[in-house]
Design a protein around this motif. Structure first.
Motif, mmCIF file in Angstrom:
data_model
loop_
_atom_site.group_PDB
_atom_site.id
_atom_site.type_symbol
_atom_site.label_atom_id
_atom_site.label_comp_id
_atom_site.label_asym_id
_atom_site.label_seq_id
_atom_site.Cartn_x
_atom_site.Cartn_y
_atom_site.Cartn_z
ATOM 1 N N LEU A 1 0.827 -1.210 0.000
ATOM 2 C CA LEU A 1 0.000 0.000 0.000
ATOM 3 C C LEU A 1 0.859 1.256 0.000
ATOM 4 O O LEU A 1 0.529 2.245 -0.662
ATOM 5 C CB LEU A 1 -0.926 -0.002 1.210
ATOM 6 N N GLU A 2 1.985 1.227 0.727
ATOM 7 C CA GLU A 2 2.876 2.382 0.730
ATOM 8 C C GLU A 2 3.490 2.592 -0.648
ATOM 9 O O GLU A 2 3.648 3.734 -1.103
ATOM 10 C CB GLU A 2 3.960 2.216 1.798
ATOM 11 N N GLU A 3 3.857 1.518 -1.314
ATOM 12 C CA GLU A 3 4.422 1.627 -2.672
ATOM 13 C C GLU A 3 3.392 2.195 -3.629
ATOM 14 O O GLU A 3 3.711 3.022 -4.492
ATOM 15 C CB GLU A 3 4.912 0.268 -3.149
ATOM 16 N N ARG A 4 2.168 1.769 -3.509
ATOM 17 C CA ARG A 4 1.097 2.287 -4.382
ATOM 18 C C ARG A 4 0.845 3.767 -4.092
ATOM 19 O O ARG A 4 0.542 4.551 -4.990
ATOM 20 C CB ARG A 4 -0.193 1.502 -4.194
ATOM 21 N N GLY A 5 0.949 4.147 -2.827
ATOM 22 C CA GLY A 5 0.701 5.535 -2.461
ATOM 23 C C GLY A 5 1.810 6.451 -2.957
ATOM 24 O O GLY A 5 1.574 7.617 -3.236
ATOM 25 N N GLN A 6 3.024 5.943 -3.066
ATOM 26 C CA GLN A 6 4.128 6.761 -3.531
ATOM 27 C C GLN A 6 4.099 6.905 -5.051
ATOM 28 O O GLN A 6 4.697 7.833 -5.584
ATOM 29 C CB GLN A 6 5.468 6.151 -3.089
ATOM 30 N N GLN A 7 3.451 6.041 -5.734
ATOM 31 C CA GLN A 7 3.450 6.109 -7.204
ATOM 32 C C GLN A 7 2.414 7.043 -7.697
ATOM 33 O O GLN A 7 1.758 7.761 -7.725
ATOM 34 C CB GLN A 7 3.156 4.721 -7.800
#
Length: 81
Positions: free
Chosen positions: A75-81
């Protein structure tokens, strides 16, 4: 006054009663010790079983925590993209 043979007979009877009391006491003590040993064995086996259950629950919770950590990272990776 009592005759000597009567005194010896009374002493023999007293000795017999004393030996009987000692034997009964020893028998009761041995039974008590055996019961306590069995009680300790039973409690040890129960605690071992509970400990095994808790260890398995800890393993399950650690696996669950790892899964949640992976989901958080995703979820953090998706939020950073």
């Amino acid at each position: 006054m009592l005759e000597v043979s009567t005194i010896y007979l009374l002493l023999a009877m007293f000795a017999f009663v004393l030996v009987a009391v000692l034997v009964l006491h020893h028998h009761n003590s041995a039974d008590l010790i055996q019961r306590k040993q069995n009680e300790v064995r039973n409690l040890t086996s129960q605690l071992t079983a509970k400990s095994d259950i808790f260890e398995q629950q800890i393993i399950d919770l650690r696996i669950r925590i790892d899964e949640i950590d992976e989901q958080i990272e995703i979820l953090e990776e998706r939020g950073q993209q």
